[in-house]
Design a protein around this motif. Structure first.
Motif, PDB file in Angstrom:
ATOM      1  N   TRP A 228      83.236  12.248  15.823  1.00 50.68           N
ATOM      2  CA  TRP A 228      82.988  10.989  15.132  1.00 50.68           C
ATOM      3  C   TRP A 228      83.800   9.876  15.777  1.00 50.68           C
ATOM      4  O   TRP A 228      84.999   9.982  15.963  1.00 50.68           O
ATOM      5  CB  TRP A 228      83.347  11.119  13.660  1.00 50.68           C
ATOM      6  N   ARG A 229      83.106   8.775  16.080  1.00 54.50           N
ATOM      7  CA  ARG A 229      83.733   7.595  16.645  1.00 54.50           C
ATOM      8  C   ARG A 229      83.401   6.392  15.766  1.00 54.50           C
ATOM      9  O   ARG A 229      82.457   6.457  14.962  1.00 54.50           O
ATOM     10  CB  ARG A 229      83.239   7.378  18.083  1.00 54.50           C
ATOM     11  N   PRO A 230      84.104   5.282  15.916  1.00 57.05           N
ATOM     12  CA  PRO A 230      83.871   4.132  15.031  1.00 57.05           C
ATOM     13  C   PRO A 230      82.422   3.660  15.017  1.00 57.05           C
ATOM     14  O   PRO A 230      81.895   3.299  13.961  1.00 57.05           O
ATOM     15  CB  PRO A 230      84.806   3.056  15.605  1.00 57.05           C
ATOM     16  N   TRP A 231      81.762   3.637  16.184  1.00 61.67           N
ATOM     17  CA  TRP A 231      80.392   3.127  16.203  1.00 61.67           C
ATOM     18  C   TRP A 231      79.458   4.031  15.404  1.00 61.67           C
ATOM     19  O   TRP A 231      78.461   3.560  14.829  1.00 61.67           O
ATOM     20  CB  TRP A 231      79.895   2.979  17.642  1.00 61.67           C
ATOM     21  N   GLN A 232      79.778   5.342  15.337  1.00 57.62           N
ATOM     22  CA  GLN A 232      78.928   6.241  14.558  1.00 57.62           C
ATOM     23  C   GLN A 232      79.092   5.993  13.061  1.00 57.62           C
ATOM     24  O   GLN A 232      78.114   6.052  12.303  1.00 57.62           O
ATOM     25  CB  GLN A 232      79.255   7.695  14.901  1.00 57.62           C
ATOM     26  N   TRP A 233      80.331   5.728  12.634  1.00 53.80           N
ATOM     27  CA  TRP A 233      80.528   5.358  11.237  1.00 53.80           C
ATOM     28  C   TRP A 233      79.763   4.078  10.918  1.00 53.80           C
ATOM     29  O   TRP A 233      79.169   3.931   9.842  1.00 53.80           O
ATOM     30  CB  TRP A 233      82.014   5.167  10.939  1.00 53.80           C
ATOM     31  N   GLY A 234      79.777   3.135  11.853  1.00 56.21           N
ATOM     32  CA  GLY A 234      79.034   1.888  11.651  1.00 56.21           C
ATOM     33  C   GLY A 234      77.537   2.118  11.548  1.00 56.21           C
ATOM     34  O   GLY A 234      76.859   1.520  10.700  1.00 56.21           O
ATOM     35  N   CYS A 235      77.019   2.980  12.425  1.00 53.39           N
ATOM     36  CA  CYS A 235      75.584   3.306  12.373  1.00 53.39           C
ATOM     37  C   CYS A 235      75.223   3.960  11.046  1.00 53.39           C
ATOM     38  O   CYS A 235      74.172   3.675  10.453  1.00 53.39           O
ATOM     39  CB  CYS A 235      75.215   4.231  13.528  1.00 53.39           C
ATOM     40  N   THR A 236      76.078   4.866  10.589  1.00 48.59           N
ATOM     41  CA  THR A 236      75.800   5.555   9.324  1.00 48.59           C
ATOM     42  C   THR A 236      75.800   4.572   8.158  1.00 48.59           C
ATOM     43  O   THR A 236      74.923   4.618   7.284  1.00 48.59           O
ATOM     44  CB  THR A 236      76.852   6.654   9.087  1.00 48.59           C
ATOM     45  N   ALA A 237      76.789   3.668   8.141  1.00 49.65           N
ATOM     46  CA  ALA A 237      76.834   2.667   7.076  1.00 49.65           C
ATOM     47  C   ALA A 237      75.608   1.753   7.126  1.00 49.65           C
ATOM     48  O   ALA A 237      75.016   1.418   6.088  1.00 49.65           O
ATOM     49  CB  ALA A 237      78.119   1.840   7.200  1.00 49.65           C
ATOM     50  N   ALA A 238      75.205   1.360   8.347  1.00 50.26           N
ATOM     51  CA  ALA A 238      74.020   0.513   8.489  1.00 50.26           C
ATOM     52  C   ALA A 238      72.763   1.250   8.034  1.00 50.26           C
ATOM     53  O   ALA A 238      71.879   0.655   7.398  1.00 50.26           O
ATOM     54  CB  ALA A 238      73.871   0.072   9.950  1.00 50.26           C
ATOM     55  N   ALA A 239      72.693   2.552   8.334  1.00 49.48           N
ATOM     56  CA  ALA A 239      71.529   3.339   7.919  1.00 49.48           C
ATOM     57  C   ALA A 239      71.428   3.421   6.401  1.00 49.48           C
ATOM     58  O   ALA A 239      70.343   3.282   5.824  1.00 49.48           O
ATOM     59  CB  ALA A 239      71.612   4.740   8.518  1.00 49.48           C
TER      60      ALA A 239
END
Length: 473
Positions: A228-239
């Protein structure tokens, strides 16, 4: 139904069965061939994962839109074009000479597979009388399950036998005769045209839904590469944000009298709502289980592709026997049969983890044959009656609306299963990693057994399969 009408219905149904067989076998057949493909193409671990995940991700993201396009352009036209595209994409996969090329071809194959899958439930609904639909749905579900379990076995056999010296390419090229047959049957017998009142595309809803699914599944699937990296957390939140926006958009569309892309009220039916959760988790477990066992046997325990296929054969046979006997069991015990089936699978997987721990990975195939068979039996008992139970409480219009939604739920399960697999296991091809993943699968399967008890007891729907009259006294 006249003889001609019966021939048309069976011909259309045959095309649907062939299509779902190809769609599902292409999810799991790749797992056995992964070491060979990776070695020949020099694929990285990330590319190796995307040989499998790219197909499922594309499939899940396109299904809802493909279902609406079928309602607008006609199920027949959409199915024919998608089946032809799937066959062509299979040829492309089989001729690929690089890892990136194969990843792209698999994504195209997933998009075309979604185009076929999104039409099949609507085709079955239109082709068969309501009283006969449970028969067709059960056969459809059994074919999908059988194909998924046959994939690793057939992959092992084909890699070992190496027909015509094609190597791993044959696992994709085998789709060519099947695809041609599906297109031929659909062209000859499928007579379903556009709906009398064509719904609008709902472009805004399609874009929001596709973006939400893509961001979520892409972020999850890529965890296997570097965690898990920051951009993946961002993608998940956006999803998740887009998912909430999509739900609000669909409700607003319904309030305005429009035709929503997804009828959210379907989930208000207890059978469909609980069944959707069960289907999502079950397909995720199944995909993760097949992938984990295949990698464990080949890359950790150094089994050959053929020996891997042999080791998994009792599971497939057990699932087939469970599928055949499930109508009788459900007729007698109701939803308790489903709960016992999936819980039994989970319990046996837990026993398998203990066996691996005590034997330090040394597997005696004759000794484990019966437990592996029984684990497959539990999967067959659970999986086959589930779809008829989900659809039994819906009217004809609602069943038609489920044509894109139910396969979407299944493919989200596949994709999430692969994503969880990548997060827990893919970066560490070790015995400990395999036992960790299998332990998680066992716990989740036991949880499914508890949740299954909340399903409505629709014994008549679950037991009405093509073989139930012979199986039930």
């Amino acid at each position: 139904m006249t003889r001609k009408e019966a021939a048309v219905a069976l011909g259309s149904f045959g095309a649907c069965l062939i299509s779902v067989f190809m769609q599902m076998i292409d999810v799991t057949i790749v797992t056995t061939a992964l070491p060979v493909i990776t070695g020949e193409l020099g694929a990285t671990r990330s590319q190796q994962l995307w040989f499998v995940a790219g197909y499922s991700l594309a499939f899940a993201c396109v299904l809802l839109t493909a279902a609406r396009l079928g309602a607008i352009a006609g199920r027949r036209r959409m199915f024919l074009w998608s089946a032809a595209a799937f066959t062509a994409a299979s040829l492309w996969c089989g001729m690929s000479t690089g890892a990136v090329e194969l990843d792209i071809a698999r994504i195209v194959q997933g998009v075309a597979g979604a185009g076929m899958a999104a039409q099949t439930i609507a085709i079955i609904t239109a082709s068969f009388h309501r009283d006969h639909q449970p028969y067709a749905f059960a056969a459809y579900g059994a074919t999908a399950g059988f194909a998924g379990m046959l994939g690793p076995i057939l992959g092992g056999v084909l890699i070992t036998v190496d027909p015509f010296g094609l190597g791993w390419h044959v696992i994709f090229l085998m789709n060519l005769p099947l695809g041609v047959l599906a297109v031929g049957l659909a062209a000859r017998y499928l007579r379903i045209g556009p709906a009398p009142q064509r719904p609008p595309l709902d472009l805004r809803g399609s874009v929001i839904a596709t973006a939400a699914l893509f961001l979520l599944l892409f972020a999850l699937a890529d965890t296997g590469h570097a965690g898990w990296r920051p951009w993946q957390w961002g993608c998940t939140a956006a999803a998740l944000t887009l998912g909430a926006l999509f739900a609000a958009h669909e409700r607003a569309t319904r309030r305005r009298g429009g035709v929503a892309l997804v009828r959210l009220d379907l989930f208000g039916d207890r059978g469909f709502g609980i069944g959707s959760v069960l289907v999502t988790v079950f397909f995720g477990l199944f995909t993760a289980f097949v992938f984990t066992v295949s990698v464990l046997l080949q890359e950790v325990l150094r089994f050959s592709a053929l020996r891997t296929g042999i080791a998994m054969t009792p599971f497939a046979i057990g699932a087939g026997v469970g599928a055949v006997l499930s109508p009788r069991l459900v007729h007698r015990f109701g939803i308790r049969a489903l709960a016992a089936g999936v819980a039994g699978f989970g319990g046996l997987v837990a026993v398998g983890v203990g066996y691996l721990y005590m034997r330090a990975g040394a597997i005696d195939l004759p000794l484990v044959t019966v437990p592996v068979f029984l684990a497959g039996f539990g999967v067959g008992v659970f999986g086959v009656p589930l779809q008829p139970i989900m659809l039994a409480g819906l009217d004809d219009d609602a069943v038609n609306e489920a044509s894109g939604l139910l396969p979407t739920v299944e493919q989200i399960g596949n994709s999430v299963g692969l994503a969880v697999l990548s997060a827990l296991f893919f970066r560490a091809h070790t015995l400990t990693g395999a036992m960790t993943m299998l332990s998680a699968i066992a716990v989740a399967a036991l949880g499914l057994g508890v949740l299954a008890l909340a399903l409505p007891d629709r014994r008549a729907a679950a037991a009405a399969t093509p073989w139930s009259r012979a199986a039930t006294p």
